[in-house]
Design a protein around this motif. Structure first.
Motif, PDB file in Angstrom:
ATOM      1  N   SER A  17      53.381  20.819  46.135  1.00 39.35           N
ATOM      2  CA  SER A  17      54.711  21.413  46.240  1.00 39.35           C
ATOM      3  C   SER A  17      55.026  21.792  47.682  1.00 39.35           C
ATOM      4  O   SER A  17      56.118  21.506  48.190  1.00 39.35           O
ATOM      5  N   ALA A  21      57.787  20.119  50.676  1.00 39.04           N
ATOM      6  CA  ALA A  21      58.714  20.829  51.562  1.00 39.04           C
ATOM      7  C   ALA A  21      58.474  20.450  53.019  1.00 39.04           C
ATOM      8  O   ALA A  21      59.422  20.292  53.803  1.00 39.04           O
ATOM      9  N   ARG A 136      63.052  25.677  51.299  1.00 30.90           N
ATOM     10  CA  ARG A 136      62.803  24.681  50.255  1.00 30.90           C
ATOM     11  C   ARG A 136      64.109  24.151  49.669  1.00 30.90           C
ATOM     12  O   ARG A 136      64.159  23.021  49.169  1.00 30.90           O
TER      13      ARG A 136
END
Length: 437
Positions: A17, A21, A136
């Motif tokens: 994750s 980003a 993000r």
């Protein structure tokens, strides 16, 4: 495609994750996408990270190097760097989001050096939840998200002009690889990151330390660029990482038997580490220049004892003394070797408890900062039966030596030590000996 001018090396492990980003931020750079490549090192993640990288194939020149097991941060960076094609390697952590001009700053620095080696250290903000959510989502990071509590501790520690004056003495102390670049040839010549450092921490300082000394420690080799911005995403920090980092610190002390690494063992800020390395470097230079620490200052009886005893002798030229089996010297006037190190003596980790009969320090102890002298004595008496602090009878202008500290008033010293140790003083023709047990 043409060879890229910048290779962005992104080490990653179990953090898809955050890596997403980071990669997304690299699609929004002012540097044209054909001018750089991205090489992600997947250090044996349970869920392979290749699909995260492949997601950006239409926007980035990106590839992924995967290990089938977790080998550690050093091996992961080396594997990814081996795939890189550019003459400049930029290291960016997989939980670090790049400002749109970040890669341009790194590219321009190295282009401006016209082929000369160099290191650029960028800065980062440690974001909290609001800042992380903003980057993000691809939104602007506003000033309220970047106050002092979230700033780069290196910049805070070095904000005083004196600290930036200290930076050229030991720029590697600020050498964190979350946002840094180096010429590929320097990386190759030092052999990359030390893969023996498997645990967390200090492998980047070790790397930049070797780059600094590879080129003879030139003051202009490193630059700290506060405008080369990145944003560090919050992530879970294991408490055990701090303990593991101390194991790596001890490894560094064994690997680099020099005072500038020894200084890092103390609990201090980045800025104070820089200052201490500058001061002790100046002390060692002055120590030689003024003729301090000479073995000729030792009285005959002490010389005779050293010829048969296992001892540590600290001084300028003391490696020429006849010493007993198991002895070692810290002699900065003699090249380092199996029995001679360029240390101060504030850590002494290479000696087991009780292995030395005595420690003799000729004058260098007089240049220790006030909190380092107790460390030398306390740790030294765990290794040896007694310590001889030798003060040569050589006239030295204490004020002229500043900012190098110098113990000149032995009475004050003895009064300070007397409540804590058994202390005696003997005056000889060439020196006064303060014996500490």
């Amino acid at each position: 495609m043409d060879r890229p001018r910048l290779s962005v090396v992104v080490p990653a492990h179990e953090n898809g994750s955050a890596l997403d980003a980071t990669l997304h931020s690299l699609t929004r750079q002012s540097l044209p996408p054909q001018d750089f490549e991205v090489v992600v090192g997947d250090d044996g993640s349970t869920v392979p990270l290749e699909p995260v990288v492949a997601k950006y194939a239409d926007r980035l020149r990106a590839s992924c190097v995967r290990s089938d097991r977790n080998r550690g941060r050093s091996a992961n960076r080396n594997a990814a760097a081996a795939r890189a094609q550019a003459d400049t390697l930029m290291f960016l952590d997989a939980d670090t989001v790049a400002h749109p001009r970040l890669l341009e700053r790194h590219r321009d620095f190295h282009a401006g050096r016209a082929g000369r080696p160099g290191v650029l250290l960028g800065q980062r903000y440690d974001l909290d939840w609001a800042g992380a959510d903003a980057v993000r989502r691809g939104e602007e990071v506003v000033p309220a998200m970047l106050d002092a509590e979230r700033g780069d501790p290196r910049l805070e520690d070095t904000a005083h002009p004196q600290r930036m004056g200290d930076f050229p003495s030991a720029p590697w102390v600020l050498g964190l690889t979350h946002n840094a670049s180096v010429d590929r040839e320097s990386f190759r010549r030092v052999g990359g990151f030390d893969e023996a450092m498997i645990k967390w921490g200090f492998e980047d300082l070790d790397f930049f330390y070797r780059v600094f000394h590879l080129h003879g420690a030139p003051p202009e080799l490193f630059r700290l660029d506060a405008d080369a911005l990145s944003y560090h995403l919050p992530h879970f920090r294991k408490t055990s990482n701090g303990i593991a980092s101390m194991d790596n610190m001890k490894y560094l002390l064994r690997k680099h038997l020099r005072y500038d690494v020894e200084v890092l063992y103390g609990l201090n800020t980045f800025g104070r580490h820089l200052g201490r390395i500058r001061i002790y470097g100046a002390a060692i230079e002055a120590y030689r220049r003024l003729g301090l620490g000479r073995p000729e200052a030792l009285p005959a009886a002490l010389r005779d004892e050293l010829a048969t005893a296992a001892a540590l002798v600290v001084g300028n030229g003391v490696a020429t003394l006849p010493l007993g089996a198991g002895s070692h010297t810290f002699d900065h006037a003699t090249p380092p070797g199996p029995t001679n190190s360029h240390l101060l003596g504030t850590v002494l980790q290479q000696f087991r408890a009780g292995t030395l009969k005595l420690i003799v320090n000729v004058d260098l102890w007089r240049c220790f900062l006030p909190d380092d002298l107790p460390a030398f004595l306390t740790r030294g008496l765990l290794k040896a039966d007694r310590i001889e602090l030798v003060a040569s009878h050589r006239e030295v202008d204490q004020r002229a030596l500043l900012p190098v500290p110098l113990v000149a008033d032995l009475d004050y010293l003895v009064d300070m030590l007397d409540p804590h140790f058994a202390v005696s003083v003997r005056r000889h023709e060439a020196a006064t000996l303060v014996t500490v047990r």
